[in-house]
Design a protein around this motif. Structure first.
Motif, PDB file in Angstrom:
ATOM      1  N   LEU A   1       3.005   9.886   7.426  1.00  0.00           N
ATOM      2  CA  LEU A   1       4.061   9.062   8.295  1.00  0.00           C
ATOM      3  C   LEU A   1       5.064   8.729   7.298  1.00  0.00           C
ATOM      4  O   LEU A   1       6.288   8.868   7.601  1.00  0.00           O
ATOM      5  CB  LEU A   1       3.445   7.381   8.561  1.00  0.00           C
ATOM      6  CG  LEU A   1       2.544   7.324   9.794  1.00  0.00           C
ATOM      7  CD1 LEU A   1       2.102   5.717   9.734  1.00  0.00           C
ATOM      8  CD2 LEU A   1       3.386   7.555  11.044  1.00  0.00           C
ATOM      9  N   LEU A   2       4.790   8.677   5.870  1.00  0.00           N
ATOM     10  CA  LEU A   2       5.878   8.706   4.977  1.00  0.00           C
ATOM     11  C   LEU A   2       6.583  10.036   4.673  1.00  0.00           C
ATOM     12  O   LEU A   2       7.746   9.994   4.572  1.00  0.00           O
ATOM     13  CB  LEU A   2       5.115   8.568   3.490  1.00  0.00           C
ATOM     14  CG  LEU A   2       4.809   7.041   3.389  1.00  0.00           C
ATOM     15  CD1 LEU A   2       3.687   6.756   2.081  1.00  0.00           C
ATOM     16  CD2 LEU A   2       6.021   5.960   3.442  1.00  0.00           C
TER      17      LEU A   2
ATOM     18  N   THR B   1       0.753  -1.096   0.016  1.00  0.00           N
ATOM     19  CA  THR B   1       0.044   0.053   0.143  1.00  0.00           C
ATOM     20  C   THR B   1       0.848   1.292  -0.022  1.00  0.00           C
ATOM     21  O   THR B   1       0.697   2.326  -0.756  1.00  0.00           O
ATOM     22  CB  THR B   1      -0.827  -0.041   1.223  1.00  0.00           C
ATOM     23  OG1 THR B   1      -1.749  -1.066   1.043  1.00  0.00           O
ATOM     24  CG2 THR B   1      -1.864   1.287   1.101  1.00  0.00           C
ATOM     25  N   ASP B   2       1.685   1.234   0.945  1.00  0.00           N
ATOM     26  CA  ASP B   2       2.743   2.546   0.654  1.00  0.00           C
ATOM     27  C   ASP B   2       3.543   2.557  -0.722  1.00  0.00           C
ATOM     28  O   ASP B   2       3.659   3.851  -1.068  1.00  0.00           O
ATOM     29  CB  ASP B   2       4.135   2.231   1.706  1.00  0.00           C
ATOM     30  CG  ASP B   2       3.549   2.163   3.363  1.00  0.00           C
ATOM     31  OD1 ASP B   2       2.577   3.039   3.526  1.00  0.00           O
ATOM     32  OD2 ASP B   2       4.260   1.535   4.116  1.00  0.00           O
TER      33      ASP B   2
ATOM     34  N   ALA C   1      -7.160   6.920   6.422  1.00  0.00           N
ATOM     35  CA  ALA C   1      -6.281   5.961   6.427  1.00  0.00           C
ATOM     36  C   ALA C   1      -5.010   6.358   5.543  1.00  0.00           C
ATOM     37  O   ALA C   1      -3.856   6.295   5.837  1.00  0.00           O
ATOM     38  CB  ALA C   1      -6.592   4.417   6.186  1.00  0.00           C
ATOM     39  N   CYS C   2      -5.588   6.760   4.425  1.00  0.00           N
ATOM     40  CA  CYS C   2      -4.529   7.207   3.306  1.00  0.00           C
ATOM     41  C   CYS C   2      -3.520   8.595   3.928  1.00  0.00           C
ATOM     42  O   CYS C   2      -2.689   8.503   3.587  1.00  0.00           O
ATOM     43  CB  CYS C   2      -5.279   7.699   1.931  1.00  0.00           C
ATOM     44  SG  CYS C   2      -4.329   8.035   0.773  1.00  0.00           S
TER      45      CYS C   2
ATOM     46  N   ARG D   1      -3.233   9.423   7.078  1.00  0.00           N
ATOM     47  CA  ARG D   1      -2.324   8.978   8.021  1.00  0.00           C
ATOM     48  C   ARG D   1      -0.886   8.309   7.433  1.00  0.00           C
ATOM     49  O   ARG D   1       0.150   8.643   8.085  1.00  0.00           O
ATOM     50  CB  ARG D   1      -3.000   7.898   8.855  1.00  0.00           C
ATOM     51  CG  ARG D   1      -2.092   7.544  10.031  1.00  0.00           C
ATOM     52  CD  ARG D   1      -3.005   6.599  11.192  1.00  0.00           C
ATOM     53  NE  ARG D   1      -4.074   5.960  10.697  1.00  0.00           N
ATOM     54  CZ  ARG D   1      -3.999   4.686  10.070  1.00  0.00           C
ATOM     55  NH1 ARG D   1      -2.979   4.243   9.802  1.00  0.00           N
ATOM     56  NH2 ARG D   1      -4.986   4.051   9.550  1.00  0.00           N
ATOM     57  N   ARG D   2      -0.991   7.395   6.267  1.00  0.00           N
ATOM     58  CA  ARG D   2      -0.119   6.729   5.624  1.00  0.00           C
ATOM     59  C   ARG D   2       0.775   7.853   5.173  1.00  0.00           C
ATOM     60  O   ARG D   2       2.234   7.848   5.430  1.00  0.00           O
ATOM     61  CB  ARG D   2      -0.486   5.987   4.624  1.00  0.00           C
ATOM     62  CG  ARG D   2      -0.886   4.522   5.403  1.00  0.00           C
ATOM     63  CD  ARG D   2      -1.200   3.410   4.351  1.00  0.00           C
ATOM     64  NE  ARG D   2      -1.562   2.230   4.935  1.00  0.00           N
ATOM     65  CZ  ARG D   2      -0.649   1.105   4.815  1.00  0.00           C
ATOM     66  NH1 ARG D   2       0.512   1.118   4.083  1.00  0.00           N
ATOM     67  NH2 ARG D   2      -1.185   0.184   5.509  1.00  0.00           N
TER      68      ARG D   2
END
Length: 154
Positions: free
Chosen positions: A44-45, A8-9, A37-38, A40-41
């Motif tokens: 984080l990236l 997903t990442d 959720a997207c 949030r990811r």
């Protein structure tokens, strides 16, 4: 990022490499996540440094910098002071779009973007050749660009 990138990442990164202006809703839809959720990811990236920054890619010819040359540079010595002086000088030249410390024949490889051959010659004479410690500069002029990409393989 402490954990390796999952599928997903990688899909998120591939989509953002194609279009860094994708809105979160579009991105979430493309990678099959909820918008929260997207987001949030993506955050984080960004926080982990996988995503360094977002940029606009310009048409070099339309802004007067459509002529690219590669300059191979040899220094008179590879001592720390000479190398650091060269690096510091090159960082100050907007015409130098890439600078690589090399293993092999030359010490540095530069990618230089200017308007034309005359502009490069002026840059070399007025700036590049004036950096203390340069022994030699050899310029390579590409005849045709076959591929240029900002996208990294995922």
């Amino acid at each position: 990022m402490p954990n390796p990138l999952d599928k997903t990442d990688r899909r998120i990164l591939a989509a953002l490499q194609r279009d860094g202006r994708l809105q979160n809703l579009e991105l979430a839809r493309e990678v099959g996540l909820s918008p929260s959720a997207c987001l949030r990811r993506v955050r984080l990236l960004e926080e982990s440094g996988v995503i360094e920054r977002y940029v606009a890619l310009l048409d070099a010819a339309r802004i007067g910098a459509g002529f690219t040359v590669f300059a191979r540079v040899w220094l008179a010595g590879q001592d720390q002071a000479t190398v650091e002086r060269f690096i510091e000088a090159v960082r100050g030249f907007p015409e130098v779009t890439e600078c690589h410390l090399m293993a092999g024949d030359c010490d540095f490889l530069l990618r230089v973007a200017v308007a034309d051959l005359d502009a490069y010659r002026r840059f070399q004479v007025e700036h590049l050749n004036r950096i203390p410690g340069i022994q030699s500069v050899k310029t390579e002029i590409p005849m045709q660009r076959i591929k240029q990409s900002t996208q990294l393989p995922l």
